[in-house]
Scaffold this motif. Structure first.
Motif, PDB file in Angstrom:
ATOM      1  N   ILE A   1      -3.321  -2.220   3.052  1.00  0.00           N
ATOM      2  CA  ILE A   1      -2.548  -3.461   3.110  1.00  0.00           C
ATOM      3  C   ILE A   1      -3.230  -4.473   2.200  1.00  0.00           C
ATOM      4  O   ILE A   1      -4.302  -4.982   2.506  1.00  0.00           O
ATOM      5  N   GLY A   2      -2.622  -4.748   1.073  1.00  0.00           N
ATOM      6  CA  GLY A   2      -3.224  -5.686   0.135  1.00  0.00           C
ATOM      7  C   GLY A   2      -2.526  -5.639  -1.195  1.00  0.00           C
ATOM      8  O   GLY A   2      -1.616  -4.830  -1.429  1.00  0.00           O
ATOM      9  N   THR A   3      -2.956  -6.502  -2.090  1.00  0.00           N
ATOM     10  CA  THR A   3      -2.362  -6.592  -3.416  1.00  0.00           C
ATOM     11  C   THR A   3      -3.267  -5.921  -4.450  1.00  0.00           C
ATOM     12  O   THR A   3      -4.384  -5.496  -4.134  1.00  0.00           O
ATOM     13  N   SER A   4      -2.794  -5.881  -5.679  1.00  0.00           N
ATOM     14  CA  SER A   4      -3.607  -5.347  -6.765  1.00  0.00           C
ATOM     15  C   SER A   4      -4.838  -6.236  -7.003  1.00  0.00           C
ATOM     16  O   SER A   4      -5.907  -5.737  -7.372  1.00  0.00           O
ATOM     17  N   ASP A   5      -4.683  -7.528  -6.780  1.00  0.00           N
ATOM     18  CA  ASP A   5      -5.828  -8.439  -6.916  1.00  0.00           C
ATOM     19  C   ASP A   5      -6.874  -8.157  -5.847  1.00  0.00           C
ATOM     20  O   ASP A   5      -8.085  -8.281  -6.101  1.00  0.00           O
ATOM     21  N   ASP A   6      -6.426  -7.782  -4.651  1.00  0.00           N
ATOM     22  CA  ASP A   6      -7.377  -7.410  -3.593  1.00  0.00           C
ATOM     23  C   ASP A   6      -8.165  -6.163  -4.009  1.00  0.00           C
ATOM     24  O   ASP A   6      -9.379  -6.083  -3.785  1.00  0.00           O
ATOM     25  N   LEU A   7      -7.475  -5.220  -4.612  1.00  0.00           N
ATOM     26  CA  LEU A   7      -8.154  -4.014  -5.103  1.00  0.00           C
ATOM     27  C   LEU A   7      -9.176  -4.371  -6.186  1.00  0.00           C
ATOM     28  O   LEU A   7     -10.291  -3.846  -6.197  1.00  0.00           O
ATOM     29  N   LYS A   8      -8.794  -5.267  -7.065  1.00  0.00           N
ATOM     30  CA  LYS A   8      -9.691  -5.681  -8.148  1.00  0.00           C
ATOM     31  C   LYS A   8     -10.987  -6.257  -7.598  1.00  0.00           C
ATOM     32  O   LYS A   8     -12.079  -6.002  -8.119  1.00  0.00           O
ATOM     33  N   ASN A   9     -10.874  -7.028  -6.518  1.00  0.00           N
ATOM     34  CA  ASN A   9     -12.058  -7.630  -5.907  1.00  0.00           C
ATOM     35  C   ASN A   9     -12.952  -6.596  -5.222  1.00  0.00           C
ATOM     36  O   ASN A   9     -14.129  -6.853  -4.985  1.00  0.00           O
ATOM     37  N   GLN A  10     -12.384  -5.453  -4.909  1.00  0.00           N
ATOM     38  CA  GLN A  10     -13.152  -4.395  -4.262  1.00  0.00           C
ATOM     39  C   GLN A  10     -13.881  -3.495  -5.265  1.00  0.00           C
ATOM     40  O   GLN A  10     -14.742  -2.706  -4.875  1.00  0.00           O
ATOM     41  N   ILE A  11     -13.521  -3.614  -6.529  1.00  0.00           N
ATOM     42  CA  ILE A  11     -14.030  -2.696  -7.552  1.00  0.00           C
ATOM     43  C   ILE A  11     -15.123  -3.357  -8.386  1.00  0.00           C
ATOM     44  O   ILE A  11     -14.994  -4.510  -8.800  1.00  0.00           O
ATOM     45  N   SER A  12     -16.197  -2.621  -8.635  1.00  0.00           N
ATOM     46  CA  SER A  12     -17.237  -3.046  -9.579  1.00  0.00           C
ATOM     47  C   SER A  12     -17.532  -1.880 -10.514  1.00  0.00           C
ATOM     48  O   SER A  12     -17.526  -0.720 -10.093  1.00  0.00           O
ATOM     49  N   ILE A  13     -17.775  -2.210 -11.776  1.00  0.00           N
ATOM     50  CA  ILE A  13     -17.990  -1.183 -12.798  1.00  0.00           C
ATOM     51  C   ILE A  13     -19.330  -1.427 -13.474  1.00  0.00           C
ATOM     52  O   ILE A  13     -19.668  -2.560 -13.826  1.00  0.00           O
ATOM     53  N   SER A  14     -20.098  -0.363 -13.654  1.00  0.00           N
ATOM     54  CA  SER A  14     -21.421  -0.495 -14.271  1.00  0.00           C
ATOM     55  C   SER A  14     -21.720   0.739 -15.107  1.00  0.00           C
ATOM     56  O   SER A  14     -21.112   1.800 -14.930  1.00  0.00           O
ATOM     57  N   ASN A  15     -22.671   0.565 -16.021  1.00  0.00           N
ATOM     58  CA  ASN A  15     -23.133   1.706 -16.822  1.00  0.00           C
ATOM     59  C   ASN A  15     -24.546   1.443 -17.301  1.00  0.00           C
ATOM     60  O   ASN A  15     -24.982   0.292 -17.435  1.00  0.00           O
TER      61      ASN A  15
ATOM     62  N   VAL B   1      -3.411  -0.156 -14.271  1.00  0.00           N
ATOM     63  CA  VAL B   1      -4.086   0.897 -13.507  1.00  0.00           C
ATOM     64  C   VAL B   1      -4.008   0.610 -12.014  1.00  0.00           C
ATOM     65  O   VAL B   1      -3.748   1.513 -11.209  1.00  0.00           O
ATOM     66  N   LEU B   2      -4.222  -0.643 -11.632  1.00  0.00           N
ATOM     67  CA  LEU B   2      -4.331  -0.971 -10.209  1.00  0.00           C
ATOM     68  C   LEU B   2      -3.006  -0.907  -9.461  1.00  0.00           C
ATOM     69  O   LEU B   2      -2.988  -0.579  -8.273  1.00  0.00           O
ATOM     70  N   ASP B   3      -1.900  -1.207 -10.124  1.00  0.00           N
ATOM     71  CA  ASP B   3      -0.603  -1.137  -9.437  1.00  0.00           C
ATOM     72  C   ASP B   3      -0.274   0.284  -8.972  1.00  0.00           C
ATOM     73  O   ASP B   3       0.100   0.491  -7.806  1.00  0.00           O
ATOM     74  N   PRO B   4      -0.399   1.302  -9.827  1.00  0.00           N
ATOM     75  CA  PRO B   4      -0.168   2.680  -9.358  1.00  0.00           C
ATOM     76  C   PRO B   4      -1.162   3.099  -8.274  1.00  0.00           C
ATOM     77  O   PRO B   4      -0.795   3.825  -7.332  1.00  0.00           O
ATOM     78  N   VAL B   5      -2.413   2.647  -8.410  1.00  0.00           N
ATOM     79  CA  VAL B   5      -3.426   2.973  -7.401  1.00  0.00           C
ATOM     80  C   VAL B   5      -3.042   2.365  -6.059  1.00  0.00           C
ATOM     81  O   VAL B   5      -3.128   3.023  -5.014  1.00  0.00           O
ATOM     82  N   ARG B   6      -2.607   1.111  -6.062  1.00  0.00           N
ATOM     83  CA  ARG B   6      -2.221   0.443  -4.820  1.00  0.00           C
ATOM     84  C   ARG B   6      -1.073   1.173  -4.133  1.00  0.00           C
ATOM     85  O   ARG B   6      -1.086   1.366  -2.909  1.00  0.00           O
ATOM     86  N   LYS B   7      -0.090   1.604  -4.902  1.00  0.00           N
ATOM     87  CA  LYS B   7       1.044   2.322  -4.318  1.00  0.00           C
ATOM     88  C   LYS B   7       0.598   3.644  -3.681  1.00  0.00           C
ATOM     89  O   LYS B   7       1.048   4.006  -2.591  1.00  0.00           O
ATOM     90  N   GLU B   8      -0.292   4.343  -4.396  1.00  0.00           N
ATOM     91  CA  GLU B   8      -0.773   5.628  -3.873  1.00  0.00           C
ATOM     92  C   GLU B   8      -1.587   5.446  -2.595  1.00  0.00           C
ATOM     93  O   GLU B   8      -1.399   6.187  -1.611  1.00  0.00           O
ATOM     94  N   ILE B   9      -2.485   4.458  -2.587  1.00  0.00           N
ATOM     95  CA  ILE B   9      -3.352   4.244  -1.429  1.00  0.00           C
ATOM     96  C   ILE B   9      -2.575   3.672  -0.251  1.00  0.00           C
ATOM     97  O   ILE B   9      -2.898   3.939   0.910  1.00  0.00           O
ATOM     98  N   THR B  10      -1.520   2.924  -0.547  1.00  0.00           N
ATOM     99  CA  THR B  10      -0.682   2.396   0.535  1.00  0.00           C
ATOM    100  C   THR B  10      -0.028   3.535   1.305  1.00  0.00           C
ATOM    101  O   THR B  10       0.042   3.521   2.538  1.00  0.00           O
ATOM    102  N   LYS B  11       0.440   4.547   0.581  1.00  0.00           N
ATOM    103  CA  LYS B  11       1.061   5.700   1.228  1.00  0.00           C
ATOM    104  C   LYS B  11       0.037   6.592   1.912  1.00  0.00           C
ATOM    105  O   LYS B  11       0.262   7.092   3.017  1.00  0.00           O
TER     106      LYS B  11
END
Length: 247
Positions: free
Chosen positions: A102-116, A87-97
């Motif tokens: 500027i960052g990796t998929s791991d950087d995106l992962k660190n920015q995301i939190s999920i709760s319910n 999921v994060l690789d396609p998201v990173r490509k889209e947000i980069t454009k």
């Protein structure tokens, strides 16, 4: 020799060094304001809400309930998928454009939190970023990508974006009020600590009670004579007297 300090002594020490304690307290607050304002980058958050459930063709109430509970249990699996590179690789490509991310998929992962919430089929994906609009774009891109991928991976067609992420103008961090409060507390603690250290390390004789505690006897007291006044007296006495002569 063990030293003990009672409440009255503590009060007197603080009163004696009130300027030191107050000064360091104010300094702590100023340092906190300076660091928070000029050295900490503000971060913004944006949240998208997702509902995933399976359509139950059987009208049996018990079967529908079991399906709902199974969907709730599956949320942990959905969380793992969202934080996976699929999921994060396609998201990173889209947000980069779109947002010059500027960052990796791991950087995106660190920015995301999920709760319910407990027993809820709706879960929230929250993204933190230094740019409010980019945070919203990342959250919405994660939701859309997840919706697309989960259909192929788990044959789940009923995925609904309950609420899109929107950019929020107010930063969620740093917490300026909390940082200032911490600065005040740390400054006050430092001031009090230094005040007590000064008193405990001060071994000068302060009175006869201090000598008694050391097991010494008071043989007498010698008054201090100011050297300047002493010199003035000596020269004043040795100065020859002059007589006025009249004709």
């Amino acid at each position: 020799m063990e030293e003990s300090i009672n409440i009255e002594q503590i009060f007197n020490i603080l009163k004696k060094h009130i300027k030191l304690v107050g000064g360091l307290t104010v300094a702590g607050a100023l340092v906190a304001i300076l660091i928070t304002t000029f050295f900490m980058t503000p971060k913004y958050d944006a949240t998208v809400q997702i509902l995933v459930n399976r359509t139950e063709t059987n009208n049996n109430v018990g079967a529908a309930y079991n399906t709902q509970q199974a969907d709730v249990q599956m949320i942990n699996t959905y969380k793992d998928i969202i934080q996976n590179k699929i999921v994060l690789d396609p998201v990173r490509k889209e947000i980069t454009k779109k947002d010059n991310f500027i960052g990796t998929s791991d950087d995106l992962k660190n920015q995301i939190s999920i709760s319910n919430e407990a027993n809820s089929q709706v879960f929230s994906v929250t993204v933190k970023d230094t740019n409010a609009y980019r945070a919203a774009d990342i959250a919405n891109s994660v939701a859309d990508t997840f919706k697309s991928k989960i259909k192929k991976m788990m044959k789940v067609n009923n995925v609904t974006i309950v609420a899109d992420a929107i950019a929020k103008p107010n930063a969620v961090s740093p917490n300026k009020k909390l940082n200032i409060l911490m600065g005040i507390v740390l400054g006050a603690i430092a001031g009090i600590g230094i005040a007590f250290a000064i008193e405990l390390l001060d071994k000068t004789v302060k009175g006869t009670d201090f000598l008694a505690e050391l097991g010494l006897s008071n043989l007498g007291m010698i008054n201090h004579i100011d050297e300047t006044k002493k010199s003035q007296r000596l020269f004043g006495q040795s100065k020859p007297r002059t007589r006025k002569h009249t004709n």
